[in-house]
Motif scaffolding. Structure first.
Motif, PDB file in Angstrom:
ATOM      1  N   GLY A   1       0.828  -1.199   0.000  1.00 57.79           N
ATOM      2  CA  GLY A   1       0.000   0.000   0.000  1.00 57.79           C
ATOM      3  C   GLY A   1       0.857   1.241   0.000  1.00 57.79           C
ATOM      4  O   GLY A   1       2.073   1.195   0.204  1.00 57.79           O
ATOM      5  N   LEU A   2       0.217   2.368  -0.254  1.00 54.12           N
ATOM      6  CA  LEU A   2       0.837   3.679  -0.113  1.00 54.12           C
ATOM      7  C   LEU A   2       0.005   4.425   0.928  1.00 54.12           C
ATOM      8  O   LEU A   2      -1.091   4.905   0.626  1.00 54.12           O
ATOM      9  CB  LEU A   2       0.843   4.442  -1.440  1.00 54.12           C
ATOM     10  N   TYR A   3       0.505   4.489   2.160  1.00 53.67           N
ATOM     11  CA  TYR A   3      -0.267   5.059   3.256  1.00 53.67           C
ATOM     12  C   TYR A   3       0.287   6.433   3.628  1.00 53.67           C
ATOM     13  O   TYR A   3       1.506   6.653   3.651  1.00 53.67           O
ATOM     14  CB  TYR A   3      -0.208   4.148   4.484  1.00 53.67           C
TER      15      TYR A   3
ATOM     16  N   PRO B   1       2.070  13.548   4.214  1.00 54.14           N
ATOM     17  CA  PRO B   1       3.206  12.747   3.736  1.00 54.14           C
ATOM     18  C   PRO B   1       2.790  11.298   3.539  1.00 54.14           C
ATOM     19  O   PRO B   1       1.924  10.778   4.252  1.00 54.14           O
ATOM     20  CB  PRO B   1       4.234  12.894   4.862  1.00 54.14           C
ATOM     21  N   GLN B   2       3.409  10.647   2.576  1.00 57.57           N
ATOM     22  CA  GLN B   2       3.089   9.262   2.270  1.00 57.57           C
ATOM     23  C   GLN B   2       4.353   8.428   2.183  1.00 57.57           C
ATOM     24  O   GLN B   2       5.438   8.937   1.915  1.00 57.57           O
ATOM     25  CB  GLN B   2       2.328   9.155   0.947  1.00 57.57           C
TER      26      GLN B   2
ATOM     27  N   ARG C   1       8.156  13.373  -2.883  1.00 55.05           N
ATOM     28  CA  ARG C   1       7.885  14.783  -2.617  1.00 55.05           C
ATOM     29  C   ARG C   1       6.996  14.952  -1.388  1.00 55.05           C
ATOM     30  O   ARG C   1       6.757  16.071  -0.958  1.00 55.05           O
ATOM     31  CB  ARG C   1       7.201  15.429  -3.820  1.00 55.05           C
ATOM     32  N   GLY C   2       6.448  13.815  -0.905  1.00 61.72           N
ATOM     33  CA  GLY C   2       5.535  13.905   0.220  1.00 61.72           C
ATOM     34  C   GLY C   2       4.148  14.332  -0.188  1.00 61.72           C
ATOM     35  O   GLY C   2       3.357  14.769   0.638  1.00 61.72           O
ATOM     36  N   THR C   3       3.809  14.198  -1.470  1.00 63.12           N
ATOM     37  CA  THR C   3       2.510  14.613  -1.956  1.00 63.12           C
ATOM     38  C   THR C   3       1.482  13.541  -1.692  1.00 63.12           C
ATOM     39  O   THR C   3       1.739  12.353  -1.842  1.00 63.12           O
ATOM     40  CB  THR C   3       2.575  14.895  -3.469  1.00 63.12           C
ATOM     41  N   ARG C   4       0.299  13.960  -1.349  1.00 62.93           N
ATOM     42  CA  ARG C   4      -0.783  13.015  -1.112  1.00 62.93           C
ATOM     43  C   ARG C   4      -1.290  12.483  -2.437  1.00 62.93           C
ATOM     44  O   ARG C   4      -1.640  13.236  -3.328  1.00 62.93           O
ATOM     45  CB  ARG C   4      -1.913  13.710  -0.362  1.00 62.93           C
ATOM     46  N   VAL C   5      -1.330  11.165  -2.557  1.00 65.16           N
ATOM     47  CA  VAL C   5      -1.812  10.519  -3.777  1.00 65.16           C
ATOM     48  C   VAL C   5      -3.215  10.008  -3.513  1.00 65.16           C
ATOM     49  O   VAL C   5      -3.412   9.113  -2.696  1.00 65.16           O
ATOM     50  CB  VAL C   5      -0.895   9.354  -4.190  1.00 65.16           C
TER      51      VAL C   5
END
Length: 779
Positions: free
Chosen positions: A524-526, A542-543, A759-763
């Motif tokens: 996952g990408l949490y 952050p993710q 980049r710490g961008t929310r996906v």
């Protein structure tokens, strides 16, 4: 009369050219074979393009079918599946669609009650989807939405499944079996050929009820909405209507729909638009091969024409015009091209299965055939090659210098213009070959460089297999009142007993579990928040990548510890929850402080649900290439399978129920891998006899029959798990396989995701399980 005379002249040219070519069989064979290989390569790739991009969907008025995605107004290019319950609102409020249905992509599910437990290919959809595409059962009826319950459901089976499992029994209606722990009753049989949308085998279909309270929380994003436009309604009109509905829903459901818009796009474009990025460059490459063949043939034609200069000079002296000579030579070129095209079409019949073998499974692969469009393309490129390799020699010999020919006599000396023509053709051939040579060199260089990349783990002497526990029955139950799922203690007990059994087997040094094997993606990408730090904005949390592991996993793959400690057997459910992070995580989020002791609270994006307890960072491990050797390592987190919440939102439970077992053996796989795999299979059956065993493979990748957990004895090998094959890769969401993307596309999908994580961008995506293949493509 004039037409008849032209035809008679043309037929005379054909007979004359045929006699001339048959007198020189060596020349004929070389030219036809050269052209056939080039034409076959182009026709093979075009047949793939035709099946994937050009052929319309096999449904009534396919141009009226559209897909409706959810987008963020601040990120209009983002797209994800909307909540399932929204389909009810759309159907009530829209005036532009005849109907709207929901469908998943193909998923693999466990089935028992029909003999030996097995895995089947399942699609989940709303009952109206069959009428939306014009499909009717050949036996029985379509299931009803209300027949989808937590412990029971009705299903439709495919004609092939009916023949294979029920021997075409006409009394199949009413028979039951267990699918993912749910008692499923057959109510109908769907005819062969219905396999939305990528072809391939589908065994059965299960119902989805958008009006169920299970989806009332509107946090589930795993079904693709497909709609049919009303007559005379354009795509732009549908988009305007959905914009109005989106604003209305934003006011009605501000918690889940604030800042959310809708995007209406053609279905065919959304399903197959990606293929052009992969196939068009490939078509360009084989076009260069055909150009090289044409230049080579042109050189041969030029030499052949020079040996017949006296013949042409004599014909000119007898009154033959320039156009007459050009027509004669182009007729000869046309015959050669048609012979090459005919042989090329025969070679294409063999080239298509070879392409399937090399490419692996991909969308519509089974529908690649030679149809009228492919035949027309082959005829077209055959005639084009006739012009390409025949025109220059024809122009050259159509202007003979009679005095020069007479003076040359038998000296065989060539004029400056003819030497220049031959040299130009040779230079062109070398230049085209250099383009392909440089491309091949760059590809080889990429492969060699990837082989030198350190994956971050030791894959030698390893055996791997997938474990897919059913999402129901003894391992999971649904929580009433929303799309929440409770994993039962039996799942953790299964993993614990399995590790105990296989870890003590002769020849096994250690055994470990992980949600997704390195180089194949992440569980996952949490997103997360760091306790004690300023709270991140909701739209820019952050993710990091996330995998659930057993404490023994790091020792099994020999992943080094950089700081702190590993997970251990004391990290149980009752102890404080802990987590390991990689070096990339520490560098990005704790550049000037010690990450050990920091606490994180994870969130199951896109569901606005945080884990019930925070996790403390207790160690930093080395960076592992989870997304392929050619990708940068993003921030990553590892949590113990012993410290997991009981209730998961939506499809997040898959990270717990789907695990990869990794065994490190004392000796190489080739000597004992097969027998060890059979021993593991027996151990799994002792723990749970209903757990199916499928797709066992040796280290060389050849199938050895059926086994669960989709056994793979590939063991990553020395290159860190990379096998350079053009195979399927995909996002594995709650609904299974949304697309059988080739590895070339896998890179294009992973790169932006990894960049966003770095980049710490929310996906904002559905609950993802990033799946690759055993390797990462470089083409």
């Amino acid at each position: 009369m004039r037409t008849f005379a032209l035809f008679e002249t043309f037929w005379a040219d054909v007979r004359y050219a045929t006699r001339g070519l048959l007198k020189n069989p060596g020349f004929l064979a070389v030219v036809v074979l050269s052209l056939a290989l080039g034409i076959a390569a182009n026709s093979t790739i075009f047949s793939v393009l035709n099946a994937v991009l050009y052929r319309p969907l096999p449904y009534n008025q396919p141009e009226k079918l559209v897909v409706i995605w959810e987008t963020e107004q601040t990120h209009p290019d983002s797209r994800q599946a909307p909540p399932i319950a929204e389909m009810v609102d759309w159907k009530k409020q829209n005036h532009v669609f005849e109907d709207i249905g929901l469908i998943s992509f193909i998923d693999r599910s466990s089935i028992s009650g029909l003999g030996e437990p097995d895995q089947v290919r399942v699609q989940y959809l709303t009952p109206n989807f069959f009428s939306l595409l014009g499909a009717k059962p050949i036996l029985g009826r379509i299931f009803l939405a209300e027949e989808s319950q937590d412990r029971t459901q009705t299903v439709l089976i495919s004609e092939s499944f009916w023949k294979r499992e029920f021997n075409s029994d006409p009394n199949v209606l009413g028979k039951s079996f267990t699918l993912e722990g749910i008692v499923s009753t057959v109510v109908g049989v769907i005819p062969a050929g219905f396999a939305p949308f990528y072809g391939g085998r589908i065994d059965l279909w299960a119902p989805i009820n958008p009006e169920s309270t299970r989806y009332s929380a509107r946090i589930d994003h795993w079904l693709m909405p497909v709609a049919r436009l009303k007559p005379d309604v354009t795509l732009a009109q549908a988009q305007l209507e959905m914009n109005v509905i989106a604003r209305r829903l934003e006011l009605e459901y501000p918690t889940t729909n604030k800042g959310i818009g809708k995007k209406v796009l053609p279905l065919h474009q959304e399903l197959f638009g990606w293929a052009g990025n992969v196939l068009y460059p490939l078509l360009g490459a084989v076009a260069f091969v055909l150009l090289i063949a044409c230049v080579n043939v042109a050189n041969l034609m030029q030499f052949r024409a020079e040996t017949r200069r006296k013949e042409y000079a004599l014909r000119v002296s007898l009154g033959a015009g320039r156009s007459r000579l050009i027509r004669q030579l182009l007729t000869e070129s046309g015959l050669l091209a048609l012979f090459g095209g005919a042989l090329g079409m025969i070679l294409t019949l063999g080239g298509i299965p070879i392409f399937r073998l090399l490419a692996g499974e991909f969308p519509n692969s089974e529908s690649i055939t030679i149809d009228g469009r492919v035949l027309l393309f082959t005829l077209g490129i055959s005639l084009l090659t006739a012009i390409l390799f025949g025109l220059a020699p024809a122009l050259q010999v159509s202007r003979p210098d009679l005095n020069l020919v007479l003076r040359e006599g038998e000296r065989k000396t060539a004029s400056v213009s003819r030497r220049l023509a031959r040299h130009s053709l040779a230079v062109s051939e070398v230049a085209l070959a250099m383009v392909l040579l440089v491309g091949a060199g760059l590809m080889i260089n990429t492969i060699l460089r990837l082989r030198q990349v350190k994956p971050g783990f030791d894959s030698s002497n390893t055996l791997t297999m997938d474990i897919q526990l059913p999402e129901g029955g003894k391992y999971m139950e649904r929580v009433p009142g929303g799309d929440m799922e409770r994993t039962l203690p039996t799942a953790t007990a299964f993993y614990r007993r399995l590790l105990e059994k296989v870890g003590g087997m002769p020849g096994v040094e250690s055994a470990g579990l992980i949600t997704e094997l390195p180089t194949r993606g992440a569980g996952g990408l949490y997103s997360f928040s760091i306790l004690g730090h300023p709270a991140p904005p909701p739209d820019n949390r952050p993710q990091a990548g996330y995998d659930e592991v057993s404490p023994s996993f790091f020792g099994t793959l020999r992943i080094p510890l950089k700081r702190g400690r590993f997970l251990d057997e004391h990290d149980t459910q009752g102890a404080p929850w802990v987590v390991l992070v990689n070096e990339a995580f520490a560098r990005k989020f704790f550049p000037n402080e010690d990450p050990i002791g920091q606490q994180l609270r994870l969130r199951y994006d896109p569901y606005p649900v945080d884990e019930e307890r925070p996790r403390q960072i207790v160690g930093v491990v080395g960076d592992v290439k989870h997304f392929g050797l050619g990708q940068e390592t993003p921030p990553f987190m590892y949590a113990s399978y012993l410290q997991q919440p009981a209730v998961f939102p939506g499809g997040a439970t898959r990270a717990h129920l789907h695990q990869d077992l990794v065994l490190r053996t004392a000796s190489g796989l080739r000597s004992g891998g097969t027998s060890l795999a059979l021993t593991v299979k027996k151990a799994m059956a002792e723990i749970d006899p209903d757990q199916p065993v499928t797709r066992k493979r040796r280290a060389d990748g050849h199938s050895q029959g059926r086994q669960n957990a989709r056994m793979r004895l590939d063991g990553f090998r020395r290159n860190g798990g990379e096998v350079f094959r053009f195979e399927k890769a995909c996002f594995h969401t709650r609904d299974g396989l949304p697309a059988g993307f080739p590895v070339g596309l896998r890179r294009k999908l992973h790169e932006p995701l990894i960049e966003l994580v770095n980049r710490g961008t929310r996906v904002r995506l559905p609950q993802l399980r990033l799946i690759g293949v055993n390797g990462h493509g470089v083409l």
